[in-house]
Design a protein around this motif. Structure first.
Motif, PDB file in Angstrom:
ATOM      1  N   UNK A 101      11.234 -57.669 -61.374  1.00 48.15           N
ATOM      2  CA  UNK A 101      12.055 -58.645 -60.668  1.00 48.15           C
ATOM      3  C   UNK A 101      13.488 -58.414 -61.118  1.00 48.15           C
ATOM      4  N   UNK A 102      14.457 -58.852 -60.315  1.00 43.17           N
ATOM      5  CA  UNK A 102      15.852 -58.766 -60.741  1.00 43.17           C
ATOM      6  C   UNK A 102      16.670 -59.844 -60.056  1.00 43.17           C
ATOM      7  N   UNK A 103      17.799 -60.160 -60.651  1.00 40.24           N
ATOM      8  CA  UNK A 103      18.767 -61.079 -60.064  1.00 40.24           C
ATOM      9  C   UNK A 103      20.129 -60.411 -60.122  1.00 40.24           C
ATOM     10  N   UNK A 104      20.948 -60.613 -59.092  1.00 37.99           N
ATOM     11  CA  UNK A 104      22.266 -59.993 -59.043  1.00 37.99           C
ATOM     12  C   UNK A 104      23.356 -61.045 -59.096  1.00 37.99           C
ATOM     13  N   UNK A 105      24.572 -60.581 -59.307  1.00 34.09           N
ATOM     14  CA  UNK A 105      25.695 -61.484 -59.543  1.00 34.09           C
ATOM     15  C   UNK A 105      26.043 -62.348 -58.342  1.00 34.09           C
ATOM     16  N   UNK A 106      25.591 -61.980 -57.149  1.00 30.90           N
ATOM     17  CA  UNK A 106      25.865 -62.800 -55.970  1.00 30.90           C
ATOM     18  C   UNK A 106      24.791 -63.861 -55.753  1.00 30.90           C
ATOM     19  N   UNK A 107      23.801 -63.934 -56.627  1.00 28.96           N
ATOM     20  CA  UNK A 107      22.750 -64.939 -56.507  1.00 28.96           C
ATOM     21  C   UNK A 107      21.501 -64.463 -55.804  1.00 28.96           C
ATOM     22  N   UNK A 108      21.401 -63.172 -55.534  1.00 34.97           N
ATOM     23  CA  UNK A 108      20.190 -62.626 -54.919  1.00 34.97           C
ATOM     24  C   UNK A 108      19.117 -62.435 -55.990  1.00 34.97           C
ATOM     25  N   UNK A 109      17.913 -62.894 -55.687  1.00 30.83           N
ATOM     26  CA  UNK A 109      16.771 -62.726 -56.588  1.00 30.83           C
ATOM     27  C   UNK A 109      15.682 -62.008 -55.812  1.00 30.83           C
ATOM     28  N   UNK A 110      15.225 -60.895 -56.338  1.00 30.97           N
ATOM     29  CA  UNK A 110      14.197 -60.112 -55.681  1.00 30.97           C
ATOM     30  C   UNK A 110      12.985 -59.996 -56.621  1.00 30.97           C
ATOM     31  N   UNK A 111      11.828 -60.352 -56.093  1.00 32.32           N
ATOM     32  CA  UNK A 111      10.593 -60.348 -56.862  1.00 32.32           C
ATOM     33  C   UNK A 111       9.640 -59.329 -56.249  1.00 32.32           C
ATOM     34  N   UNK A 124       6.103 -66.969 -62.945  1.00 30.00           N
ATOM     35  CA  UNK A 124       7.130 -66.353 -62.093  1.00 30.00           C
ATOM     36  C   UNK A 124       8.456 -67.074 -62.258  1.00 30.00           C
ATOM     37  N   UNK A 125       8.427 -68.393 -62.305  1.00 31.58           N
ATOM     38  CA  UNK A 125       9.656 -69.153 -62.536  1.00 31.58           C
ATOM     39  C   UNK A 125      10.281 -68.794 -63.877  1.00 31.58           C
ATOM     40  N   UNK A 126       9.437 -68.593 -64.880  1.00 32.43           N
ATOM     41  CA  UNK A 126       9.939 -68.234 -66.205  1.00 32.43           C
ATOM     42  C   UNK A 126      10.641 -66.882 -66.176  1.00 32.43           C
ATOM     43  N   UNK A 127      10.026 -65.896 -65.512  1.00 33.61           N
ATOM     44  CA  UNK A 127      10.626 -64.560 -65.411  1.00 33.61           C
ATOM     45  C   UNK A 127      11.932 -64.632 -64.614  1.00 33.61           C
ATOM     46  N   UNK A 128      11.902 -65.322 -63.477  1.00 31.24           N
ATOM     47  CA  UNK A 128      13.122 -65.442 -62.681  1.00 31.24           C
ATOM     48  C   UNK A 128      14.201 -66.199 -63.434  1.00 31.24           C
ATOM     49  N   UNK A 129      13.794 -67.209 -64.217  1.00 28.73           N
ATOM     50  CA  UNK A 129      14.769 -67.937 -65.021  1.00 28.73           C
ATOM     51  C   UNK A 129      15.473 -67.036 -66.018  1.00 28.73           C
ATOM     52  N   UNK A 130      14.720 -66.124 -66.603  1.00 28.21           N
ATOM     53  CA  UNK A 130      15.314 -65.152 -67.525  1.00 28.21           C
ATOM     54  C   UNK A 130      16.323 -64.262 -66.794  1.00 28.21           C
ATOM     55  N   UNK A 131      15.908 -63.771 -65.624  1.00 26.95           N
ATOM     56  CA  UNK A 131      16.793 -62.903 -64.845  1.00 26.95           C
ATOM     57  C   UNK A 131      18.089 -63.617 -64.480  1.00 26.95           C
TER      58      UNK A 131
END
Length: 256
Positions: A101-111, A124-131
């Motif tokens: 998974x990754x998150x980018x500086x514009x607020x895009x989150x891709x799982x 999944x929320x925990x992983x995305x929260x880290x990203x």
């Protein structure tokens, strides 16, 4: 095709994760050149380059459509979290088997599909929260700034060749390699873990989802090859991180 060696996505320039692909176009490179030639790199510049990059990446990859079960599940999971720390978020699923998974500086989150298959909703929320923590903490901005300052692209600009057409493919690859392989410090990783822990706690989720997500990654780390090794290899030991979460939960009275 190359593999990402870090879980965290900084910019998509010339390579991808397993089946996840992206290409470099002139508008994206122009934005990079403008950023690297300026004295400072602002949050707005990082967000704009990230926005262009994620647009390209989405166009080149198997994104789950609106009615796909993976999209429906993800939308349900994140329905309460369209903004975090003042950052508007947008979510999509890449239907590739990698556990990532990754998150980018514009607020895009891709799982990635592989991660969704492995994790519960709260994990999944925990992983995305880290990203997202890496973005909120400006880790992605700092990594991009380091990459641009030391990359072949900056050398090319300094030499006076500063047009996209004159940049050799090897130079572009050098930029991409640095940014793909950018690693965060142990302190940054710990701070992103803490961001995820606090996010879970604040919103009434079990903080143990963060610990169990690490424990699952630790179990998957053996024998899974490129589908999981990229996620594990550049991070502090998953078992240690899980235990740290458990210890903190005990201190907070959330675990006996």
């Amino acid at each position: 095709m190359k593999y990402i060696t870090s879980l965290f996505f900084v910019l998509a320039l010339a390579s991808g994760v397993s089946r996840a692909q992206t290409t470099t176009n002139p508008s994206l490179m122009q934005a990079l050149m403008e950023a690297v030639s300026s004295a400072t790199l602002s949050d707005a510049q990082v967000a704009e380059v990230s926005r262009q990059a994620i647009k390209e990446m989405d166009a080149k990859n198997p994104v789950a459509d609106a009615n796909d079960p993976y999209t429906l599940r993800l939308n349900k999971i994140v329905s309460r979290h369209q903004t975090i720390g003042g950052l508007p978020l947008n979510f999509k699923v890449y239907k590739v088997p990698d556990v990532n998974a990754f998150a980018t500086a514009d607020g895009s989150v891709r799982v990635f599909k592989g991660l969704m298959d492995l994790m519960t909703d709260n994990e999944l929320l925990a992983v995305m929260g880290h990203e997202i923590g890496h973005v909120i903490n400006h880790d992605t901005k700092d990594a991009m700034k380091r990459g641009l300052k030391t990359s072949a692209l900056r050398d090319a600009l300094a030499s006076g060749s500063g047009t996209v057409g004159k940049l050799a493919q090897s130079q572009l690859a050098g930029v991409a390699n640095y940014l793909w392989e950018a690693k965060f410090s142990r302190e940054q990783e710990t701070e992103a873990d803490d961001f995820s822990y606090n996010f879970l706690k604040k919103n009434g989720y079990s903080v143990m989802a963060l610990a169990t997500s690490f424990e699952k990654l630790a179990k998957q780390g053996g024998g899974q090859g490129g589908r999981i090794a990229s996620l594990i290899s550049t991070h502090p030991d998953s078992k240690v991180r899980a235990q740290r979460v458990r210890d903190r939960a005990k201190r907070d009275g959330l675990l006996r």
